[in-house]
Every structure is written in structure tokens, then in C-alpha cells.
Design a protein around this motif. Structure first.
Motif, PDB file in Angstrom:
ATOM      1  N   ASP A 145      32.720  45.261  41.972  1.00  0.00           N
ATOM      2  CA  ASP A 145      33.929  44.571  42.392  1.00  0.00           C
ATOM      3  C   ASP A 145      34.379  45.052  43.773  1.00  0.00           C
ATOM      4  O   ASP A 145      34.716  44.240  44.649  1.00  0.00           O
ATOM      5  CB  ASP A 145      35.038  44.804  41.364  1.00  0.00           C
ATOM      6  N   MET A 146      34.354  46.364  43.988  1.00  0.00           N
ATOM      7  CA  MET A 146      34.777  46.926  45.268  1.00  0.00           C
ATOM      8  C   MET A 146      33.854  46.480  46.400  1.00  0.00           C
ATOM      9  O   MET A 146      34.313  46.104  47.488  1.00  0.00           O
ATOM     10  CB  MET A 146      34.798  48.448  45.178  1.00  0.00           C
ATOM     11  N   ARG A 149      34.505  42.982  47.479  1.00  0.00           N
ATOM     12  CA  ARG A 149      35.730  42.874  48.272  1.00  0.00           C
ATOM     13  C   ARG A 149      35.507  43.421  49.691  1.00  0.00           C
ATOM     14  O   ARG A 149      36.013  42.853  50.666  1.00  0.00           O
ATOM     15  CB  ARG A 149      36.873  43.622  47.584  1.00  0.00           C
ATOM     16  N   ILE A 150      34.769  44.502  49.810  1.00  0.00           N
ATOM     17  CA  ILE A 150      34.462  45.057  51.129  1.00  0.00           C
ATOM     18  C   ILE A 150      33.669  44.043  51.951  1.00  0.00           C
ATOM     19  O   ILE A 150      33.901  43.876  53.156  1.00  0.00           O
ATOM     20  CB  ILE A 150      33.691  46.385  50.991  1.00  0.00           C
ATOM     21  N   LEU A 240      41.255  53.304  52.885  1.00  0.00           N
ATOM     22  CA  LEU A 240      41.901  51.996  52.737  1.00  0.00           C
ATOM     23  C   LEU A 240      43.244  51.961  53.463  1.00  0.00           C
ATOM     24  O   LEU A 240      43.626  50.936  54.040  1.00  0.00           O
ATOM     25  CB  LEU A 240      42.088  51.674  51.256  1.00  0.00           C
ATOM     26  N   GLU A 269      43.252  41.758  49.538  1.00  0.00           N
ATOM     27  CA  GLU A 269      42.023  42.389  49.038  1.00  0.00           C
ATOM     28  C   GLU A 269      42.128  43.913  49.075  1.00  0.00           C
ATOM     29  O   GLU A 269      41.691  44.599  48.148  1.00  0.00           O
ATOM     30  CB  GLU A 269      40.822  41.943  49.882  1.00  0.00           C
ATOM     31  N   LYS A 272      44.194  45.148  46.161  1.00  0.00           N
ATOM     32  CA  LYS A 272      43.399  45.135  44.924  1.00  0.00           C
ATOM     33  C   LYS A 272      42.412  46.301  44.905  1.00  0.00           C
ATOM     34  O   LYS A 272      42.178  46.908  43.851  1.00  0.00           O
ATOM     35  CB  LYS A 272      42.657  43.809  44.790  1.00  0.00           C
ATOM     36  N   CYS A 273      41.833  46.598  46.066  1.00  0.00           N
ATOM     37  CA  CYS A 273      40.918  47.746  46.156  1.00  0.00           C
ATOM     38  C   CYS A 273      41.650  49.051  45.852  1.00  0.00           C
ATOM     39  O   CYS A 273      41.136  49.917  45.150  1.00  0.00           O
ATOM     40  CB  CYS A 273      40.287  47.817  47.545  1.00  0.00           C
ATOM     41  N   ARG A 274      42.862  49.173  46.374  1.00  0.00           N
ATOM     42  CA  ARG A 274      43.632  50.401  46.135  1.00  0.00           C
ATOM     43  C   ARG A 274      43.974  50.551  44.656  1.00  0.00           C
ATOM     44  O   ARG A 274      44.002  51.668  44.126  1.00  0.00           O
ATOM     45  CB  ARG A 274      44.897  50.405  46.980  1.00  0.00           C
ATOM     46  N   GLN A 276      42.076  49.440  42.220  1.00  0.00           N
ATOM     47  CA  GLN A 276      40.829  49.822  41.568  1.00  0.00           C
ATOM     48  C   GLN A 276      40.477  51.284  41.842  1.00  0.00           C
ATOM     49  O   GLN A 276      39.936  51.974  40.976  1.00  0.00           O
ATOM     50  CB  GLN A 276      39.680  48.925  42.046  1.00  0.00           C
ATOM     51  N   VAL A 277      40.773  51.729  43.060  1.00  0.00           N
ATOM     52  CA  VAL A 277      40.450  53.116  43.431  1.00  0.00           C
ATOM     53  C   VAL A 277      41.161  54.112  42.516  1.00  0.00           C
ATOM     54  O   VAL A 277      40.634  55.197  42.250  1.00  0.00           O
ATOM     55  CB  VAL A 277      40.824  53.358  44.914  1.00  0.00           C
TER      56      VAL A 277
END
Length: 281
Positions: A145-146, A149-150, A240, A269, A272-274, A276-277
Motif C-alpha cells: 500500500d505504501m 502511494r509513493i 513524510l 496521500e 494516509k501514509c502517515r 499507515q506508518v
């Protein structure tokens, strides 16, 4: 897991936390071994709120380093017997119910059998291994997923880099035209030298080349951290934050509707990454 004269069931649950915080639910008879169990947990975890519980069934009396509070139990039964008599009812105590009353069983202070504790540690280690396998399976899904997004953020960065020079030229042309209109109404000629000075200042304000370079560097760093292994969560979160700083500057400098939409999507995005992190160790 079955042991010699006992059966144990370990359960491990965890949620996000910046530091390692272990909470225990242990039977009275093995609470003195909590420090040893804590060392086992620290072999498998570095952060998170971890709840560990043990259900223990002991079939050998010599393994039970507890004493039964007979006086309290007797007083309780006497009270219940008197209550039943006052109602004219027969009272037959169920002694098996006393086994589940933890407050009647107290630590005797005796040393736990070393083989017994070692087997408990083995059971805990097995549970923690299963726990880590579950976390690793989740991490594989989070990684995909990450990385997706990247990849989208890299595409948007390339789009901004491609559009920025044309936006700058369009802005120059617009400024020149507006200046001509203003000067024409006042019957004044446009001084080319003064115009070049204004354009130079505007060019500096619209230039995002440095931001794009840093943003690309941060995105490469994100990919490296995803593949580096180890405790990458905090480093990913910091990187991020740096990405957010650069894309925010790009949005402030380039006042363009298309780029504004890209910047909003980019920030979404990253957020959302943050999130997930926070689930990655």
C-alpha cells in the motif's frame, strides 16, 4: 502448550504506541516470574502497547506455589449456610466454585520450580513468534500500500516539474499584458529594463526547482526505508514530514488550478501514509 502436569494458553494482543508498554494478566502463582517473562517479550518487540495473558491449568500440587485462604473461605461458607438456614433451605456448598475465586489463593512465597518456569517461557516465546508472524503478514500488505502511494506521489512530482516552467512563462506573459494595459490607460510606455527587474523578482517567487529536487530525494528515501528492514517507522514519519514541507511550498509558490489539485491529492496521500506508518515498527 502441554507441560508436565500443567496446560498453558498464552494470548498476545498489541496496539500502536511510541514505546514498549507491556501489560500482564497472570495467575497469582506465577506473578513472581513476571520480570523473566518481560525479558522474553523484549526479545520479540521494541515498541507498542502489548497485552499478555496466561491461562494456566495445573494438575500437580507441587507446582502450585500458592496457599488457600481457608479461614476466609470458611467464613464465606458459614455466612451462606446461615443465610440458607434463615430461609429454611438446605445448603450444600460447591467446593469447585472456590477454585475460580482468585482472591482465596495467595502467593505462598515459595520458589517456583525452575523447569516449570522455563517451560512457561518457552510457551510465551512460541506465542510471541506467532504474534510476529501475524505482524509481518500485515506489514507485507502495508508495504504494498505504501509503495503504491509513493509511486503516485512520484508521478505528481514529475507533473509539477513538467508544468512549472510553462506556468512561469504564462505568468510572465500575463504580467506583461496587464502592465501594458495599465500603462496604456495612463499613456506611459513600458520600460523594458523595469519590466525585466519585475520579471526577475517574479521568477524567484515562482521557482520550485529546489523544492522539487528535495522532494524527489525524500521520495527516494522513503523507498529505501521501506526496503531497509529494522525499525523504520519513526524515520518514515520524519521523512513524510519533510515531503509535506516541500509540497506545501510548491503549492504556495505555484498559483495554478491544476497544480493546486495535485498538491491537495499529494497531501491526502501523505496523510494516509502517515497513518499507515503508525502501524509499522
Amino acid at each position: 502448550m502441554e507441560g508436565d502436569g500443567f496446560t498453558m494458553t498464552w494470548e498476545v494482543r498489541s496496539v500502536n504506541s511510541r514505546h514498549l508498554d507491556v501489560k500482564w494478566r497472570l495467575p497469582v502463582m506465577v506473578r513472581s516470574a513476571e520480570a523473566r517473562f518481560e525479558k522474553v517479550v523484549r526479545r520479540f518487540a521494541t515498541r507498542g502497547r502489548v497485552d499478555v495473558s496466561l491461562n494456566l491449568q495445573v494438575h500437580k500440587a507441587e507446582l502450585m506455589a500458592v496457599t488457600f485462604n481457608a479461614s476466609q473461605a470458611g467464613a464465606m461458607l458459614d455466612q451462606l449456610g446461615a443465610f440458607a438456614a434463615s430461609r429454611g433451605e438446605a445448603f450444600a456448598p460447591d467446593y469447585n466454585r472456590l477454585l475460580g475465586m482468585g482472591f482465596l489463593w495467595e502467593d505462598s512465597g515459595a520458589e517456583l520450580d525452575e523447569v516449570f518456569v522455563s517451560r512457561l517461557e518457552e510457551g510465551l516465546a512460541g506465542a510471541l513468534q506467532d504474534w510476529n508472524l501475524s505482524r509481518e503478514a500485515e506489514a507485507v500488505a502495508l508495504e504494498k500500500d505504501m509503495l503504491d502511494r509513493i509511486a503516485r506521489m512520484e508521478e505528481w512530482t514529475a507533473l509539477i516539474n513538467e508544468r512549472a516552467p510553462q506556468i512561469k512563462e504564462d505568468r510572465f506573459a500575463l504580467v506583461r499584458e496587464r502592465l501594458r494595459e495599465v500603462l496604456a490607460r495612463n499613456e506611459v510606455d513600458l520600460e523594458e529594463q523595469r519590466f525585466l527587474q519585475e520579471i526577475t523578482l517574479l521568477s524567484d517567487k515562482l521557482d520550485v526547482s529546489e523544492e522539487i529536487t528535495r522532494l524527489n530525494t525524500h521520495l527516494v528515501r522513503l523507498r529505501e526505508l521501506m526496503q531497509s528492514g529494522g525499525d523504520a517507522g519513526k524515520r518514515l514519519d520524519f521523512t513524510l514530514q519533510e515531503c509535506f514541507r516541500e509540497i506545501n511550498t510548491c503549492g504556495n509558490k505555484i498559483q495554478d488550478p491544476q497544480i493546486s489539485h495535485v498538491v491537495v491529492d499529494f497531501k491526502n496521500e501523505m496523510e494516509k501514509c502517515r497513518e499507515q506508518v503508525q502501524n509499522l515498527e
